[in-house]
Scaffold this active site. Structure first.
Site, PDB file in Angstrom:
ATOM      1  N   SER A  57      25.270  -6.041 -22.576  1.00 36.79           N
ATOM      2  CA  SER A  57      24.548  -6.995 -21.735  1.00 36.79           C
ATOM      3  C   SER A  57      24.236  -6.372 -20.378  1.00 36.79           C
ATOM      4  CB  SER A  57      25.373  -8.271 -21.536  1.00 36.79           C
ATOM      5  OG  SER A  57      26.425  -8.028 -20.618  1.00 36.79           O
ATOM      6  N   LYS A  89      38.438 -12.070 -17.044  1.00 37.95           N
ATOM      7  CA  LYS A  89      38.619 -13.430 -17.577  1.00 37.95           C
ATOM      8  C   LYS A  89      38.406 -13.487 -19.095  1.00 37.95           C
ATOM      9  CE  LYS A  89      33.973 -15.234 -16.643  1.00 37.95           C
ATOM     10  NZ  LYS A  89      33.178 -16.237 -15.942  1.00 37.95           N
ATOM     11  N   ASP A  90      37.786 -12.437 -19.685  1.00 40.73           N
ATOM     12  CA  ASP A  90      37.601 -12.404 -21.138  1.00 40.73           C
ATOM     13  C   ASP A  90      38.814 -11.858 -21.888  1.00 40.73           C
ATOM     14  OD1 ASP A  90      34.985 -13.326 -20.829  1.00 40.73           O
ATOM     15  OD2 ASP A  90      34.119 -11.306 -20.831  1.00 40.73           O
ATOM     16  N   ARG A 140      36.118 -25.742 -18.686  1.00 39.07           N
ATOM     17  CA  ARG A 140      36.753 -25.776 -17.355  1.00 39.07           C
ATOM     18  C   ARG A 140      35.772 -26.292 -16.305  1.00 39.07           C
ATOM     19  NH1 ARG A 140      35.755 -22.566 -13.232  1.00 39.07           N
ATOM     20  NH2 ARG A 140      34.546 -21.139 -14.524  1.00 39.07           N
ATOM     21  N   ARG A 141      34.555 -25.746 -16.342  1.00 35.12           N
ATOM     22  CA  ARG A 141      33.544 -26.196 -15.375  1.00 35.12           C
ATOM     23  C   ARG A 141      33.160 -27.642 -15.631  1.00 35.12           C
ATOM     24  NH1 ARG A 141      30.342 -20.546 -16.059  1.00 35.12           N
ATOM     25  NH2 ARG A 141      31.253 -19.420 -14.297  1.00 35.12           N
ATOM     26  N   ARG A 173      24.759 -21.408 -23.917  1.00 32.65           N
ATOM     27  CA  ARG A 173      25.257 -20.042 -24.009  1.00 32.65           C
ATOM     28  C   ARG A 173      24.130 -19.106 -23.643  1.00 32.65           C
ATOM     29  NH1 ARG A 173      28.298 -17.140 -28.392  1.00 32.65           N
ATOM     30  NH2 ARG A 173      28.209 -15.672 -26.682  1.00 32.65           N
ATOM     31  N   GLY A 174      24.393 -17.823 -23.667  1.00 30.37           N
ATOM     32  CA  GLY A 174      23.340 -16.852 -23.416  1.00 30.37           C
ATOM     33  C   GLY A 174      23.572 -16.095 -22.124  1.00 30.37           C
ATOM     34  N   THR A 184      18.676 -16.182 -19.756  1.00 33.19           N
ATOM     35  CA  THR A 184      18.537 -17.350 -20.633  1.00 33.19           C
ATOM     36  C   THR A 184      18.966 -18.617 -19.905  1.00 33.19           C
ATOM     37  OG1 THR A 184      19.030 -15.939 -22.530  1.00 33.19           O
ATOM     38  CG2 THR A 184      19.223 -18.307 -22.875  1.00 33.19           C
ATOM     39  N   ARG A 185      20.125 -18.534 -19.224  1.00 35.30           N
ATOM     40  CA  ARG A 185      20.670 -19.729 -18.578  1.00 35.30           C
ATOM     41  C   ARG A 185      19.792 -20.211 -17.425  1.00 35.30           C
ATOM     42  NH1 ARG A 185      27.162 -19.499 -19.181  1.00 35.30           N
ATOM     43  NH2 ARG A 185      27.207 -18.332 -21.106  1.00 35.30           N
ATOM     44  N   CYS A 196      40.990 -18.563 -23.366  1.00 33.76           N
ATOM     45  CA  CYS A 196      40.052 -18.513 -22.238  1.00 33.76           C
ATOM     46  C   CYS A 196      38.923 -19.522 -22.390  1.00 33.76           C
ATOM     47  CB  CYS A 196      39.509 -17.103 -22.030  1.00 33.76           C
ATOM     48  SG  CYS A 196      38.519 -16.481 -23.390  1.00 33.76           S
TER      49      CYS A 196
END
Length: 330
Positions: free
Chosen positions: A24, A92-93, A140-141, A162-163, A167-168, A255
């Protein structure tokens, strides 16, 4: 054996270091930053090796595909097979349990930990219209945004998305959503922070454990590489993310669970005195949140940082946190 003969194999092995990265745009940007830093500390060339992970190709929501480790497993397998020398992950992943064969060689200085809003018409969160559609793939958000909206007499609809970043943000640009929530760190690293319309204070939305931090991993038995990469380690960042991830592990949450955690340093003038760890867990509709904090001396060892996280997790579980994590992946 002569001195020269002993050194020869070492010199032959000093080719480029191979850095395993996801494909990515964000992962490549993060890995590029680390590659530059590793070149500086080792004096060796570094080449990026692109690896596709299951999380990159699956179109399912993270909570459905297990969340934990979907972006990490392929990189770790490449390390263990010797196809790459080290790998860079978004911390965080990473699953909270560290495999013995791999060393978390460095956690560099952390980026901005905050979540941010990219909304239409330059709107801040407080300016969103009633019933605004806000996109995020993170339970979480969702939990914290819904709770914050509720406490300010707003109603929002959180829409799972997702994306990648394009995309977002595209959902907002095309008018399909009023806003999306992303991590400031990622937008900073790809040079798109100027598209943010509101920075969400950690007092409003606690980040994911380890958000904004990178993890540099290599095989544990390559002592010289572990030591070289260790030059990039920031002890304060490592202590903070260790406490946050310890909280996550003690809550037995992956996570993709609705858990936020943030450890920061409390300073008296120039002197750092203590570390404060805050944690939150909630239902995704925001109707129930358990939010607590604890403060203690700045951890000087891994075990002390782990203890800080476990202590807060125990208090949160005593307040009913376990019942709020229905979404967690088993």
């Amino acid at each position: 054996m002569s001195e020269q003969a002993r050194e020869a194999p070492q010199r032959r092995a000093e080719g480029p270091l191979r850095l395993g990265t996801r494909r990515s745009k964000l992962a490549m940007a993060q890995s590029g930053l680390v590659a530059d830093a590793v070149r500086q500390v080792t004096g060796r060339p570094v080449e990026l090796v692109e690896i596709t992970t299951y999380g990159d190709v699956s179109r399912e929501h993270l909570a459905q595909i297990g969340g934990t480790g979907v972006f990490v497993t392929a990189l770790r397998e490449a390390l263990l097979r010797g196809e790459v020398d080290f790998a860079v992950h978004s911390l965080k992943d990473l699953p909270t349990a560290q495999p013995a064969e791999l060393a978390l060689a460095a956690v560099p200085v952390r980026e901005d930990v905050r979540d941010v809003l990219v909304a239409r018409d330059g709107l801040t969160f407080a300016q969103l219209p009633d019933g605004a559609r806000v996109g995020t793939g993170s339970p979480r958000r969702m939990a914290q945004l819904n709770a914050y909206a509720r406490s300010h007499g707003l109603t929002i609809e959180t829409v799972p998305i997702r994306g990648n970043v394009d995309t977002r943000i595209g959902y907002v640009r095309k008018g399909e959503l009023d806003a999306v929530v992303l991590a400031a760190a990622g937008l900073n690293r790809i040079g798109r922070i100027d598209e943010v319309t509101d920075f969400l204070s950690v007092d409003t939305v606690l980040p994911a454990p380890g958000q904004g931090a990178l993890a540099i991993e290599c095989v544990a038995d390559n002592a010289s590489l572990v030591a070289a990469l260790g030059e990039l380690d920031d002890p304060y960042t490592r202590a903070a993310v260790t406490a946050e991830r310890s909280l996550l592990a003690a809550l037995e949450a992956g996570c993709s669970a609705p858990v936020g955690a943030f450890a920061d340093l409390l300073a008296d003038g120039q002197t750092v005195k203590e570390m404060r760890l805050r944690g939150v867990v909630g239902t995704t509709d925001g109707s129930t949140l358990v939010q607590l904090s604890t403060t203690g001396p700045v951890p000087e060892t891994h075990d002390q940082a782990m203890a800080l996280g476990r202590e807060l997790a125990a208090e949160m579980l005593a307040k009913g946190a376990a019942g709020l994590m229905g979404e967690r992946a088993h």
